[in-house]
Design a protein around this motif. Structure first.
Motif, PDB file in Angstrom:
ATOM      1  N   GLY A   1       8.562  -0.078   2.810  1.00 48.35           N
ATOM      2  CA  GLY A   1       7.274  -0.191   3.490  1.00 48.35           C
ATOM      3  C   GLY A   1       7.066   0.974   4.442  1.00 48.35           C
ATOM      4  N   GLY A   2       5.861   1.069   4.979  1.00 52.09           N
ATOM      5  CA  GLY A   2       5.534   2.129   5.926  1.00 52.09           C
ATOM      6  C   GLY A   2       4.353   2.936   5.437  1.00 52.09           C
ATOM      7  N   VAL A   3       4.299   4.182   5.843  1.00 52.16           N
ATOM      8  CA  VAL A   3       3.191   5.052   5.448  1.00 52.16           C
ATOM      9  C   VAL A   3       3.215   5.236   3.938  1.00 52.16           C
ATOM     10  CG1 VAL A   3       2.206   7.374   5.655  1.00 52.16           C
ATOM     11  CG2 VAL A   3       3.150   6.245   7.670  1.00 52.16           C
ATOM     12  N   TYR A   4       2.058   5.036   3.308  1.00 49.31           N
ATOM     13  CA  TYR A   4       1.939   5.171   1.861  1.00 49.31           C
ATOM     14  C   TYR A   4       1.862   6.646   1.498  1.00 49.31           C
ATOM     15  CZ  TYR A   4      -0.160   4.931  -2.800  1.00 49.31           C
ATOM     16  OH  TYR A   4      -0.437   5.091  -4.130  1.00 49.31           O
ATOM     17  N   LYS A   5       2.737   7.051   0.591  1.00 50.73           N
ATOM     18  CA  LYS A   5       2.780   8.441   0.136  1.00 50.73           C
ATOM     19  C   LYS A   5       2.502   8.460  -1.365  1.00 50.73           C
ATOM     20  CE  LYS A   5       6.048   9.510   3.700  1.00 50.73           C
ATOM     21  NZ  LYS A   5       7.257   8.846   4.083  1.00 50.73           N
ATOM     22  N   PRO A   6       1.241   8.637  -1.744  1.00 46.03           N
ATOM     23  CA  PRO A   6       0.924   8.622  -3.177  1.00 46.03           C
ATOM     24  C   PRO A   6       1.564   9.809  -3.892  1.00 46.03           C
ATOM     25  CG  PRO A   6      -0.964   9.360  -1.914  1.00 46.03           C
ATOM     26  CD  PRO A   6       0.077   8.919  -0.920  1.00 46.03           C
ATOM     27  N   GLN A   7       1.930   9.566  -5.145  1.00 45.51           N
ATOM     28  CA  GLN A   7       2.441  10.638  -5.982  1.00 45.51           C
ATOM     29  C   GLN A   7       1.263  11.469  -6.473  1.00 45.51           C
ATOM     30  OE1 GLN A   7       5.857  11.077  -6.329  1.00 45.51           O
ATOM     31  NE2 GLN A   7       5.807   9.484  -4.761  1.00 45.51           N
TER      32      GLN A   7
END
Length: 158
Positions: free
Chosen positions: A134-140
């Motif tokens: 979880g946490g900040v979403y880092k999209p590919q």
């Protein structure tokens, strides 16, 4: 005009999915239905429903004010239910999910396994264990937008 899809990402309309639960017209019959309706309640900022769907023990330690703190600043974007388990013998269940939300122009993901119990003939949320991803979403690079449009994340509404 088409009815809007439900916030919980079920593919059904809000009118036929979570709205009857949130407006106390009917009760969720499974832990997954309760999980989805709670997500939709967060999305619509219906903190009373969220409070009412906690187990009696957990509800003793919560207030509407506590639940709404930070909730007014959050915009819930998407729910992905990953796994569910229900044991009708023990009246307990679990739902593993990932929820995405935006707060202060930052997108986060929350990955949790939630525990539910049947009390007073209704499913209720008790507690959850958060996963470490979880946490900040880092999209590919080529991830689709969380809104479900099918467009790439960088070229859509988020």
């Amino acid at each position: 005009m088409n009815d809007p899809l439900c916030f919980c990402n079920s593919g059904r309309t809000f009118e036929l999915c979570c709205k009857p639960y949130i407006h106390n017209v009917s009760c969720p019959e499974t832990p997954e239905q309760l999980m989805r309706s709670r997500f939709s309640a967060y999305a619509t900022k219906n903190f009373q429903y969220i409070l009412d769907t906690y187990t009696i023990t957990q509800r003793k330690n919560l207030t509407l004010q506590v639940l709404s703190q930070g909730g007014d600043d959050s915009h819930w974007l998407r729910l992905d239910v990953l796994d569910t388990f229900t044991d009708n013998r023990t009246q307990a269940g679990e739902v593993e999910f990932v929820a995405y939300y935006r707060q202060n122009n930052v997108i986060y993901q929350m990955h949790e396994r939630s525990k539910f119990f049947r009390e007073e003939d209704q499913w209720r949320y008790d507690s959850g264990v958060l996963f470490e991803d979880g946490g900040v979403y880092k999209p590919q690079r080529n991830d689709s937008c969380l809104c479900g449009s099918g467009k790439k994340f960088k070229k859509c509404c988020i």
